[in-house]
Write a protein that holds these residues in place. Structure first.
Motif, PDB file in Angstrom:
ATOM      1  N   MET A 287       0.843  -1.191   0.000  1.00  0.00           N
ATOM      2  CA  MET A 287       0.000   0.000   0.000  1.00  0.00           C
ATOM      3  C   MET A 287       0.877   1.238   0.000  1.00  0.00           C
ATOM      4  O   MET A 287       1.841   1.338   0.732  1.00  0.00           O
ATOM      5  N   THR A 288       0.549   2.206  -0.840  1.00  0.00           N
ATOM      6  CA  THR A 288       1.242   3.478  -0.856  1.00  0.00           C
ATOM      7  C   THR A 288       0.513   4.441   0.050  1.00  0.00           C
ATOM      8  O   THR A 288      -0.679   4.690  -0.135  1.00  0.00           O
ATOM      9  N   PRO A 289       1.182   5.005   1.060  1.00  0.00           N
ATOM     10  CA  PRO A 289       0.494   5.907   1.979  1.00  0.00           C
ATOM     11  C   PRO A 289       0.082   7.192   1.282  1.00  0.00           C
ATOM     12  O   PRO A 289       0.678   7.602   0.286  1.00  0.00           O
ATOM     13  N   ALA A 290      -0.947   7.838   1.817  1.00  0.00           N
ATOM     14  CA  ALA A 290      -1.389   9.112   1.267  1.00  0.00           C
ATOM     15  C   ALA A 290      -0.287  10.131   1.442  1.00  0.00           C
ATOM     16  O   ALA A 290       0.163  10.387   2.554  1.00  0.00           O
ATOM     17  N   PRO A 291       0.199  10.726   0.350  1.00  0.00           N
ATOM     18  CA  PRO A 291       1.246  11.721   0.479  1.00  0.00           C
ATOM     19  C   PRO A 291       0.745  12.932   1.241  1.00  0.00           C
ATOM     20  O   PRO A 291      -0.412  13.323   1.138  1.00  0.00           O
TER      21      PRO A 291
ATOM     22  N   ALA B 206      -6.475  14.933  -6.034  1.00  0.00           N
ATOM     23  CA  ALA B 206      -7.541  13.943  -5.986  1.00  0.00           C
ATOM     24  C   ALA B 206      -6.947  12.635  -6.482  1.00  0.00           C
ATOM     25  O   ALA B 206      -5.883  12.614  -7.101  1.00  0.00           O
ATOM     26  N   ALA B 207      -7.628  11.543  -6.204  1.00  0.00           N
ATOM     27  CA  ALA B 207      -7.111  10.237  -6.613  1.00  0.00           C
ATOM     28  C   ALA B 207      -8.207   9.201  -6.529  1.00  0.00           C
ATOM     29  O   ALA B 207      -9.241   9.405  -5.870  1.00  0.00           O
ATOM     30  N   VAL B 208      -7.978   8.085  -7.203  1.00  0.00           N
ATOM     31  CA  VAL B 208      -8.858   6.932  -7.093  1.00  0.00           C
ATOM     32  C   VAL B 208      -8.144   5.869  -6.270  1.00  0.00           C
ATOM     33  O   VAL B 208      -6.949   5.611  -6.447  1.00  0.00           O
ATOM     34  N   LEU B 209      -8.879   5.250  -5.350  1.00  0.00           N
ATOM     35  CA  LEU B 209      -8.348   4.205  -4.486  1.00  0.00           C
ATOM     36  C   LEU B 209      -9.093   2.907  -4.746  1.00  0.00           C
ATOM     37  O   LEU B 209     -10.296   2.905  -5.000  1.00  0.00           O
ATOM     38  N   GLY B 210      -8.392   1.790  -4.621  1.00  0.00           N
ATOM     39  CA  GLY B 210      -9.023   0.494  -4.768  1.00  0.00           C
ATOM     40  C   GLY B 210      -7.974  -0.594  -4.835  1.00  0.00           C
ATOM     41  O   GLY B 210      -6.772  -0.329  -4.770  1.00  0.00           O
TER      42      GLY B 210
ATOM     43  N   VAL C 168      -4.995   0.538  -2.610  1.00  0.00           N
ATOM     44  CA  VAL C 168      -5.371   0.590  -1.198  1.00  0.00           C
ATOM     45  C   VAL C 168      -6.448  -0.455  -0.954  1.00  0.00           C
ATOM     46  O   VAL C 168      -7.466  -0.469  -1.652  1.00  0.00           O
ATOM     47  N   ASP C 169      -6.226  -1.327   0.033  1.00  0.00           N
ATOM     48  CA  ASP C 169      -7.248  -2.303   0.387  1.00  0.00           C
ATOM     49  C   ASP C 169      -7.978  -1.848   1.651  1.00  0.00           C
ATOM     50  O   ASP C 169      -7.701  -0.770   2.195  1.00  0.00           O
ATOM     51  N   GLU C 170      -8.908  -2.652   2.121  1.00  0.00           N
ATOM     52  CA  GLU C 170      -9.718  -2.259   3.277  1.00  0.00           C
ATOM     53  C   GLU C 170      -8.883  -2.035   4.523  1.00  0.00           C
ATOM     54  O   GLU C 170      -9.152  -1.109   5.302  1.00  0.00           O
ATOM     55  N   ALA C 171      -7.865  -2.862   4.725  1.00  0.00           N
ATOM     56  CA  ALA C 171      -7.033  -2.722   5.920  1.00  0.00           C
ATOM     57  C   ALA C 171      -6.229  -1.426   5.908  1.00  0.00           C
ATOM     58  O   ALA C 171      -5.990  -0.820   6.963  1.00  0.00           O
ATOM     59  N   ALA C 172      -5.811  -0.997   4.726  1.00  0.00           N
ATOM     60  CA  ALA C 172      -4.961   0.190   4.624  1.00  0.00           C
ATOM     61  C   ALA C 172      -5.756   1.490   4.516  1.00  0.00           C
ATOM     62  O   ALA C 172      -5.187   2.577   4.637  1.00  0.00           O
ATOM     63  N   LEU C 173      -7.050   1.395   4.290  1.00  0.00           N
ATOM     64  CA  LEU C 173      -7.851   2.586   4.038  1.00  0.00           C
ATOM     65  C   LEU C 173      -7.851   3.598   5.188  1.00  0.00           C
ATOM     66  O   LEU C 173      -7.679   4.800   4.943  1.00  0.00           O
TER      67      LEU C 173
ATOM     68  N   LEU D   8     -13.745  -0.830  -1.562  1.00  0.00           N
ATOM     69  CA  LEU D   8     -13.753   0.228  -0.563  1.00  0.00           C
ATOM     70  C   LEU D   8     -15.063   0.998  -0.434  1.00  0.00           C
ATOM     71  O   LEU D   8     -15.189   1.857   0.431  1.00  0.00           O
ATOM     72  N   LYS D   9     -16.052   0.707  -1.276  1.00  0.00           N
ATOM     73  CA  LYS D   9     -17.239   1.549  -1.313  1.00  0.00           C
ATOM     74  C   LYS D   9     -18.057   1.507  -0.023  1.00  0.00           C
ATOM     75  O   LYS D   9     -18.765   2.475   0.291  1.00  0.00           O
ATOM     76  N   ARG D  10     -17.970   0.417   0.696  1.00  0.00           N
ATOM     77  CA  ARG D  10     -18.654   0.350   1.995  1.00  0.00           C
ATOM     78  C   ARG D  10     -17.679   0.540   3.151  1.00  0.00           C
ATOM     79  O   ARG D  10     -18.037   1.075   4.196  1.00  0.00           O
TER      80      ARG D  10
END
Length: 288
Positions: A1-5, A21-25, A56-61, A81-83
């Protein structure tokens, strides 16, 4: 997972601040969202805006969301990640609440995070662009988050029942539950009878790639409208045969573009440029 800069807002001397802005998933490498949003920024003259993608997965969100600073305007979210994003937000809009799924997050100046769902109005807009304003009934192939959004969209344009073709009693119960929640009469049929769906005035296929290919040979001579949410590869065998038979076809790229147009407006405050974004999406697909 790449952390949010993170970092300071180092806008230009003329006061135009950088916005991110960015897309995560997960997986995310296939996403067309960067191409669509970057094209929008170029067309709108938003030279200081950037749009990226992050695996980014659920654990890293949660950690990613905590790392958002004042440079960030918003996020696009795809599966899974939508839920998972909902407990991390300060509020969510009516559409997002109706299907318990958020695909858009907007960060306000005070740092509060609001979630929304542009898939639902995006589906409605994509259909209306092709002249589908109202239908007496509809069929949905599949279950899950996209099917729930389809039912929510159909609540706005379908005057009669929606028949969902699903695998297993649990999925059937889930779809009927969404119907009750969204104010739509949802009937359920076993997946083995899914070819029956093809005679409906509007068919929404929400299944993974390949799942509906076998129905291509069952398309009726005078089909109605098919909304196939897939976009790569395109056309699907079902969509290709549907078009050959003279039916109207709405594709996954139409949905992706229309929902992204609404995301751009939520994040920037300016209407998304539909034509420029569609052209960018088509070019990105051709390049694959």
């Amino acid at each position: 997972m790449t952390p949010a800069p993170t970092g300071r807002n180092d806008g230009r001397a003329d006061g135009t601040a950088k916005r991110r802005a960015a897309v995560l998933g997960s997986p995310i490498a296939h996403s067309l969202s960067p191409a669509l949003h970057r094209a929008a920024y170029a067309a709108l003259g938003l030279g200081e805006w950037t749009y990226d993608r992050f695996e980014v997965d659920e654990a890293a969100l949660p950690a990613f969301v905590r790392g958002l600073d004042a440079d960030w305007a918003g996020l696009s979210l795809t599966m899974p990640l939508k839920r998972a994003i909902i407990p991390l937000l300060d509020s969510i809009g009516r559409d997002a609440a109706s299907v318990e799924a958020v695909n858009t997050v907007v960060r306000a100046e005070d740092g509060t995070l609001t979630g929304d769902n542009t898939d639902i109005p995006g589906m409605v807009a994509a259909l209306r662009e092709r002249g589908v304003e109202s239908v007496p009934s509809a069929a949905v192939l599949g279950a899950g988050a996209t099917a729930a959004s389809a039912v929510a969209a159909l609540a706005r344009i379908c005057t009669g029942p929606v028949t969902a073709y699903v695998r297993g009693p649990a999925r059937a119960a889930e779809m009927r539950g969404w119907g009750e929640r969204l104010g739509v009469e949802v009937l359920t049929r076993d997946w083995e009878r899914a070819a029956d769906a093809l005679t409906a005035p509007l068919v929404v296929a929400t299944t993974p790639a390949g799942s509906a290919d076998a129905f291509a040979d069952r398309v009726p001579d005078r089909p109605g409208t098919l909304f196939d949410v897939l976009y790569d590869p395109w056309p699907t065998p079902l969509a290709a045969r549907w078009a050959e038979r003279g039916g109207a076809v709405v594709g996954g790229l139409d949905l992706l573009v229309h929902q992204a147009v609404l995301q751009v407006e939520l994040m920037t405050g300016r209407p998304g440029p539909l034509a420029a974004m569609r052209a960018a999406g088509e070019a990105a697909l051709r390049a694959r």
